[in-house]
Design an enzyme around this catalytic site. Structure first.
Site, short mmCIF file in Angstrom:
data_model
loop_
_atom_site.label_atom_id
_atom_site.label_comp_id
_atom_site.label_asym_id
_atom_site.label_seq_id
_atom_site.Cartn_x
_atom_site.Cartn_y
_atom_site.Cartn_z
N TYR A 174 0.85 -1.19 0.00
CA TYR A 174 0.00 0.00 0.00
C TYR A 174 0.90 1.25 0.00
O TYR A 174 2.06 1.19 0.40
CB TYR A 174 -0.91 -0.05 1.24
CG TYR A 174 -1.87 1.12 1.33
CD1 TYR A 174 -2.85 1.30 0.36
CD2 TYR A 174 -1.78 2.03 2.38
CE1 TYR A 174 -3.72 2.38 0.44
CE2 TYR A 174 -2.64 3.11 2.46
CZ TYR A 174 -3.60 3.28 1.48
OH TYR A 174 -4.45 4.35 1.55
N ASN A 176 1.51 3.79 1.76
CA ASN A 176 2.25 4.33 2.91
C ASN A 176 3.25 3.33 3.49
O ASN A 176 3.84 3.60 4.53
CB ASN A 176 1.27 4.80 3.99
CG ASN A 176 0.48 3.67 4.61
OD1 ASN A 176 0.65 2.51 4.25
ND2 ASN A 176 -0.40 4.01 5.55
N LYS A 177 3.45 2.19 2.84
CA LYS A 177 4.38 1.19 3.38
C LYS A 177 5.82 1.46 2.90
O LYS A 177 6.05 2.35 2.09
CB LYS A 177 3.91 -0.22 2.98
CG LYS A 177 2.49 -0.56 3.47
CD LYS A 177 2.32 -0.38 4.97
CE LYS A 177 1.14 -1.13 5.56
NZ LYS A 177 -0.19 -0.62 5.24
N ASN A 178 6.78 0.67 3.40
CA ASN A 178 8.19 0.95 3.11
C ASN A 178 8.53 0.83 1.63
O ASN A 178 9.46 1.47 1.16
CB ASN A 178 9.10 0.02 3.92
CG ASN A 178 9.12 0.37 5.39
OD1 ASN A 178 8.16 0.95 5.90
ND2 ASN A 178 10.19 0.05 6.08
#
Ligand SMILES: *Cc1c(COP(=O)(O)O)cnc(C)c1O
Length: 371
Positions: A174, A176-178
Site C-alpha cells: 500500500y 504508505n508502506k516501506n
C-alpha cells in the site's frame, strides 16, 4: 507540511510502467512472476505469491490453511483492522490479545497463552512499526498449542527474517508502506503446497492461468475450490521490482532517522516514552511511534504540530474498540492496548526525510507538549 509517510517514486517507476504498456501484456505475465521470485529471494525464501493487497493475502492464507467456521484465531487488537477482518472472512472468530506494554506494543505471548482454547487454530502476529516479534518464542508457542503461525508482515518488508516465522506471511505494498505498488501484497509460505493453494485461490480457484491457457494447444480449465480474484497485475509488479531494488537503502535511511529521533527525543522530550528504546531491535523502521504522558491531550498536541507544518497520526485505534467489533465481537478489556491506543502518536518517518526535518519535528513536539 512534513507528512507521516510518503511514497518514494521516480523515473525508474515511470520507465517500468512505460515498458509494460509498450509490451501490451498487462496481466498475468512474466513481471508478476519475476516480482514474486525477486521478493522471495530478498527475504530468503524460494518463492512467493503476489496478490492485490495484504488484506486479500491474509484472507487467502487463512483459507489455504483450512481455517474456518468453529475455529478461533488469536490476533493483536493493536493492529490495522484488516488483521482481524480476514479472520471473519473465513467464518472463524478473532480473539483479541493484549500487547506486552506501552514500551513494547507487540502481541504478548503470556496474554496469548491465557486466551487459547480448544477451538484455537491459528495465531496472526504483527510486526508493529516494523519491529520484528520474537521468532523462537512464537514458534515454540505455536508448536506447543499446535497452531498455524501467520505473520501480518505489512510493516516489515525488507527485514531479514520477516516472512519466515511460520506457516505463512503476508506483506503490504500500500502507498504508505516501506515499498509500494500503490495497492498490492505478497504471500510467503515455506510449504510449496500451501503456496500453490494460495496461487489457485487467488485466481477464482481455477486450475490454470491465462498465460498457460495461451501457451497450450487445447486450452481449458477446471475449478476445484471457491476462489477469488485477488491477482496482482503487470504494471504493479513492474513498479514492485523497481521499488524492491531500493528497499534496503530506504530501510537503512529509516533506521538512521529513527536513531536520531531516539537521541533527540531522549534529550528534548524526556516526558514521552519511545517504544523499543531499550531493545536492540531488528526493524524495518516503518513507524516512529511515541507515547505521550497520560496527562497530555493528544488531539491538542496533534493540532499544534499541524499548525507548525508537521503531520502526525496514530497507529492504531484498538480493533476491539471499533464500533463494528464492539457491537458484533465484543472483547474483554485489554489494558495495555487501550492505554497505548489513546496515548500513541506517530511522527513523520520516511526515506525522503532529512536529519534537519527530524530535528524540526522534535522541536515542534517539545513545544507542543509544553504549550
Ligand atoms: C497496511 C496494513 C494492512 C493492509 O494492507 P493492504 O495492502 O492495504 O490490504 C494490514 N495489516 C497491517 C498491520 C497494515 O499496516
Amino acid at each position: 507540511m512534513l507528512l507521516v509517510s510518503e511514497p518514494n517514486l521516480g523515473e525508474a517507476e515511470k520507465a517500468a510502467l512505460t515498458q509494460v504498456i509498450d509490451s501490451n501484456w498487462i496481466t498475468m505475465g512474466s513481471k508478476v512472476r519475476d516480482f514474486e521470485q525477486a521478493f522471495a529471494e530478498h527475504h530468503g525464501s524460494d518463492n512467493a505469491v503476489a496478490v492485490c493487497s495484504c488484506t486479500a493475502g491474509l484472507h487467502l492464507v487463512l483459507a489455504a490453511l483450512g481455517i474456518g467456521t468453529g475455529h478461533q484465531v488469536l490476533v493483536p487488537s493493536m493492529s490495522f483492522v484488516a488483521t482481524a477482518n480476514c479472520v471473519l472472512y473465513v467464518g472463524a472468530a478473532p480473539v483479541f490479545v493484549d500487547i506486552s506494554g506501552i514500551d513494547r506494543p507487540l502481541m504478548s505471548i503470556e496474554d496469548a497463552e491465557r486466551r487459547c482454547t480448544r477451538q484455537t487454530r491459528a495465531v496472526i502476529i504483527m510486526h508493529y512499526g516494523g519491529y520484528l516479534a520474537d521468532r523462537p518464542a512464537w514458534q515454540a508457542f505455536a508448536r506447543a498449542h499446535d497452531l498455524c503461525l501467520i505473520e501480518d508482515a505489512a510493516h516489515a518488508a525488507g527485514v531479514a527474517g520477516a516472512g519466515t516465522f511460520g506457516d505463512a506471511a503476508v506483506f503490504s505494498f500500500y502507498g504508505n508502506k516501506n515499498m509500494t505498488t500503490a495497492e498490492g501484497g505478497m504471500v510467503m509460505a515455506p510449504d510449496p503446497a500451501v503456496r500453490e493453494r494460495v496461487r489457485m485461490l487467488r485466481g477464482h480457484g481455477m486450475s490454470s492461468g491465462t498465460h498457460e491457457r495461451l501457451h497450450v494447444r487445447a486450452p481449458t480449465y477446471d475449478v476445484t475450490a471457491l476462489g477469488w480474484n485477488y491477482r496482482m497485475d503487470e504494471l504493479r509488479a513492474a513498479v514492485g521490482i523497481t521499488q524492491l531494488a531500493s528497499l534496503a537503502g530506504w530501510n537503512a535511511i529509516r533506521g538512521e532517522l529513527s536513531t536520531l529521533y531516539r537521541e533527540l527525543l531522549a534529550r528534548y522530550c524526556p516526558e514521552v516514552t519511545v517504544p523499543f528504546m531499550d531493545i536492540k531491535a531488528v526493524s524495518a523502521h516503518h513507524l516512529l511511534p511515541v507515547v505521550l504522558p497520560a496527562s497530555s491531550n493528544r488531539e491538542a498536541v496533534m493540532g499544534r504540530m499541524r499548525d507548525q507544518g508537521v503531520q502526525t497520526s496514530f497507529h492504531y485505534p484498538p480493533i476491539h474498540q471499533l464500533s463494528f467489533y464492539r457491537a458484533n465481537h465484543p472483547s474483554p478489556p485489554l489494558p495495555q492496548t487501550e492505554a497505548f491506543g489513546c496515548r500513541e502518536l506517530t511522527l513523520p518517518l520516511h526515506s525522503k526525510l532529512s536529519t534537519s526535518d527530524v530535528e524540526f519535528v522534535v522541536r515542534v513536539l517539545a513545544d507542543a507538549l509544553t504549550a
